[in-house]
Design a protein around this motif. Structure first.
Motif, mmCIF file in Angstrom:
data_model
loop_
_atom_site.group_PDB
_atom_site.id
_atom_site.type_symbol
_atom_site.label_atom_id
_atom_site.label_comp_id
_atom_site.label_asym_id
_atom_site.label_seq_id
_atom_site.Cartn_x
_atom_site.Cartn_y
_atom_site.Cartn_z
ATOM 1 N N LYS A 230 -4.195 -18.853 20.468
ATOM 2 C CA LYS A 230 -4.273 -19.987 21.372
ATOM 3 C C LYS A 230 -3.901 -19.498 22.758
ATOM 4 C CE LYS A 230 0.116 -20.196 19.724
ATOM 5 N NZ LYS A 230 0.826 -20.093 20.961
ATOM 6 N N GLN B 254 6.060 -18.610 23.367
ATOM 7 C CA GLN B 254 4.943 -18.403 22.435
ATOM 8 C C GLN B 254 4.033 -19.636 22.375
ATOM 9 O OE1 GLN B 254 4.509 -15.462 20.643
ATOM 10 N NE2 GLN B 254 6.236 -14.691 21.831
ATOM 11 N N ASN B 255 4.626 -20.805 22.467
ATOM 12 C CA ASN B 255 3.862 -22.040 22.236
ATOM 13 C C ASN B 255 4.011 -23.018 23.400
ATOM 14 O OD1 ASN B 255 3.242 -21.128 19.578
ATOM 15 N ND2 ASN B 255 5.135 -22.006 18.790
ATOM 16 N N ALA B 256 2.961 -23.174 24.190
ATOM 17 C CA ALA B 256 2.943 -24.173 25.264
ATOM 18 C C ALA B 256 1.506 -24.324 25.734
ATOM 19 C CB ALA B 256 3.834 -23.738 26.431
ATOM 20 N N GLY B 257 1.129 -25.537 26.099
ATOM 21 C CA GLY B 257 -0.220 -25.745 26.625
ATOM 22 C C GLY B 257 -0.389 -25.069 27.976
ATOM 23 N N THR C 20 -2.361 -20.127 26.618
ATOM 24 C CA THR C 20 -1.443 -20.872 27.480
ATOM 25 C C THR C 20 -1.848 -20.603 28.920
ATOM 26 O OG1 THR C 20 0.376 -20.652 25.897
ATOM 27 C CG2 THR C 20 0.974 -21.117 28.181
ATOM 28 N N LEU D 236 -2.123 -15.833 22.775
ATOM 29 C CA LEU D 236 -1.097 -15.438 21.824
ATOM 30 C C LEU D 236 -1.546 -15.796 20.416
ATOM 31 C CD1 LEU D 236 1.937 -16.747 23.851
ATOM 32 C CD2 LEU D 236 1.587 -14.365 23.175
ATOM 33 N N ALA E 76 0.277 -27.272 20.482
ATOM 34 C CA ALA E 76 0.158 -25.979 21.183
ATOM 35 C C ALA E 76 0.555 -24.823 20.266
ATOM 36 C CB ALA E 76 1.017 -25.974 22.445
ATOM 37 N N ARG E 77 1.144 -25.135 19.106
ATOM 38 C CA ARG E 77 1.411 -24.077 18.117
ATOM 39 C C ARG E 77 0.107 -23.488 17.583
ATOM 40 N NH1 ARG E 77 3.460 -26.417 13.556
ATOM 41 N NH2 ARG E 77 2.639 -28.369 14.360
#
Lengths: 433, 433
Positions: free
Chosen positions: A389, B344-347, A391, A122, B376-377
């Motif tokens: 990044k 959108q943002n997560a490891g 996920t 993403l 993770a952002r």
């Protein structure tokens, strides 16, 4: 005069090690000052930015505005020569086309034990781009940083650029417009980095900051790292040229000087198997220097950090090149392509006599933000991946968990993490655990 | 007690912002000490390592040896329970299989103007892996760091691990053997990072250092960054669980505690649309805590940093989750898969009731080294890409250069870099420039 080394001479290994370890940058210790500036921006926001702009850039932000208005960019574009705008547009299109090939693929698969695995790439939500002011304010760098961010899908690309005495290079605005930059603020230095990382009343914070800057900017980026992401800390530029007797000395000299003119701390090195070529290149550099506008800078770089190394055979240059791990590597030799296959460490390789490094700076399409100071041993140039990044995804059915679970319980217990083990064993129905 | 927030209540936004900004780590200021240790290792090499090991770990390296011998690893393996070795081997195989899918592809193409472009991915030549000593010496982390390096093709993987009172967890040696680690040295702390970065008489320097460590290790990694590459600076672990009324409170409680038992600074958060579930989970956590060996740590984490948030509908949790940008995200809800698409943002995302996060820690196959503290952002978990670097390739024919050259000359001149322009124009035969 640049250093001249002969790989066949007895002192060579020692002299080459000295070359490898030469520090071209004295890290100015500005960390204390930067810490205070960041604290000030966090505490006072826009007011702190106004005070620093007045003090450092002689600009009254309260009258001209913190954010650059659309009409200012429109007007700047009118000031640019049509030829330069056309060249920027040509460069932008090529950079976008190249970077579109870098978009990573998502993955999702079910493995032999029935476990559903994968990952999803993403874009980073918002990115800040630092652009230096004054003579190092390069429109090409705006394209190289902002275009890949937009290809990655970054929604909000925010540019900061200082305006010393109110002036910003109109081509920088043109490049920002062409690359799709969403917001521009006329601020610079550590205070601009702080504003991007922590936000102010006017500027929303970003998630990552990229772009080169002076010692203050570099120190500020190191300090805000963690709160936001940062790109590499850029050092002085460098080129290594491998050339055989077939190469054209004037072209090599021009390429060595193109690197040297960036900065007195830039480094240009030639490795060749021809002592005659080495002599001819040194003479050509001396001649070409005479008519160069940035002669003082280029001459300082060449005499201080330049090097010419003669090796018995050109293939002997590969081991040296891999230790130098140059930002830019040009190969001008009959077997340039096959030589290039022996290169392990380089930011970018320019193959053949008709590929001067300056093509890569502007219109090749590949990125000109590349690892310096031997960091090509462990890092890569800027790419679309730097603006995205990943996920990872894991999904087990009850049956899948039954297959994986026992090993996880064993390892959790072996590591003394009983709650880990229990979170699995509860689901396996092992109430005893 | 953990904080309990209701997204419908008037003070929610403020309370959520406080949660977001909570600092869970006080950055111990050890930078001065670390600077001295690094200088000492650079000056004295092995002797400095021996002195620090004696002082900090009560180990005489001169008698036991700096490097761990093959027979010591053989003997350690004999000490390991067969069940644990089998579980490690199972984990290793799954990690290797998952990471093999991450190997990036090279690219080479000729574009519409006849320019030959591309890039080549190559493994980093040598990598150092820091493994903490004592209770945080996790064999699973050895696999997670070393296996991807070997999948990437790194020739030399060097592990450092301190041996307090001469002891190293035999499973750590087993994991190193299984993952293909090439050299092991029994050193730790900032001195081990310095030895990896600069080398000593016994230890050849590496190009990049990965792995978690205490404040000294983190400060040393920041200091040597640039000389070598580093991975992220790891913070305390965290989990966010999104759950609807269908979820099993005991399982959620176990997962929250599995995170909390890592570290008093770990963070476990539940967001649910069911106040009844929230109550049940809180009660289950209190009950499960009673029988947990690491009860003190888990209770401290849960009461200090734990949070339970009730939202009107579970889809309202997505915006909150994206701001929290958790290292681990579990979704236990009827529509878990479709909810995950809003993240959108997560490891890493763990989908469905039968995917406890602990599976990902050990045997899922994906990497458990993931971005913490909201990073993770802008960043990703560890992958094969972290052990490779990309060299871009550009190759023009004379005809190709004729097409690209004029725009490069224009841009070089526009940027005031005449030697750049000349390096191109010379080849275009424009002798006037």
């Amino acid at each position: 005069m640049p250093v001249r080394l002969d790989a066949g001479s007895p002192g060579f290994n020692e002299a080459f090690r000295t070359l490898l370890q030469a520090k071209r940058e004295s890290a100015e210790d500005v960390d204390q000052a930067v810490q205070a500036i960041i604290a000030d921006v966090v505490a006072k926001g826009d007011l702190a930015l106004a005070a620093y702009s007045k003090a450092f850039d002689r600009v009254d932000l309260e009258s001209v505005g913190l954010r650059v208005a659309t009409w200012e960019i429109d007007r700047a574009l009118e000031l640019c020569a049509q030829e330069a705008l056309d060249a920027l547009r040509f460069a932008r299109d090529r950079i976008v086309a190249f970077h579109e090939r870098q978009r990573p693929k998502d993955e999702r698969f079910t493995d032999s034990l029935g476990i559903d695995l994968g990952w999803r790439w993403l874009p980073i939500d918002s990115v800040g781009l630092y652009v230096p002011g004054g003579t190092a304010s390069y429109p090409s760098s705006v394209l190289m940083n902002a275009a890949p961010a937009k290809v990655a899908g970054v929604k909000r690309v925010v540019m900061v650029v200082p305006a010393p005495d109110g002036k910003i290079n109109p081509l920088v605005f043109a490049a920002a417009r062409l690359a799709g930059v969403d917001e521009i603020y006329r601020i610079g230095g550590a205070q601009a980095i702080a504003a991007l990382a922590y936000g102010t009343q006017t500027i929303s914070p970003v998630a990552k900051i990229v772009g080169p800057g002076n010692a203050y900017v570099a120190a500020a980026k190191r300090r805000v790292f963690g709160t936001v992401g940062i790109d590499m800390i850029a050092g002085p530029s460098e080129v290594l040229i491998l050339a055989d007797a077939s190469a054209e000395p004037e072209w090599i000299a021009a390429d060595l000087l193109a690197q040297a003119e960036h900065d007195a701390a830039a480094q240009s090195i030639l490795i060749t198997d021809s002592a005659a070529l080495a002599d001819a290149v040194e003479a050509a550099v001396a001649r070409q220097l005479l008519t160069l506008p940035r002669k003082a800078i280029a001459a300082a770089s060449w005499s201080e950090f330049g090097a010419v190394i003669v090796v018995p055979e050109l293939k002997d240059s590969l081991a040296l090149a891999n230790q130098l791990a140059p930002e830019h590597l040009e190969i001008m030799a009959a077997n340039a392509e096959s030589l290039s296959e022996g290169i392990q460490n380089a930011g970018a390789i320019f193959i053949g006599a008709h590929t001067p490094e300056a093509i890569g700076d502007y219109v090749g399409g590949s990125n000109h933000v590349l690892p310096t100071a031997r960091s090509a041993r462990f890092s890569s140039g800027l790419s679309v991946l730097d603006f995205m990044k990943r996920t990872t995804i894991l999904k087990c059915s009850a049956a899948g968990l039954a297959r994986l679970g026992p090993a996880a319980v064993t390892l959790g217990r072996a590591e003394g993490l009983d709650a880990h083990a229990r979170s699995v064993s509860l689901r396996l129905g092992d109430q005893a655990s």
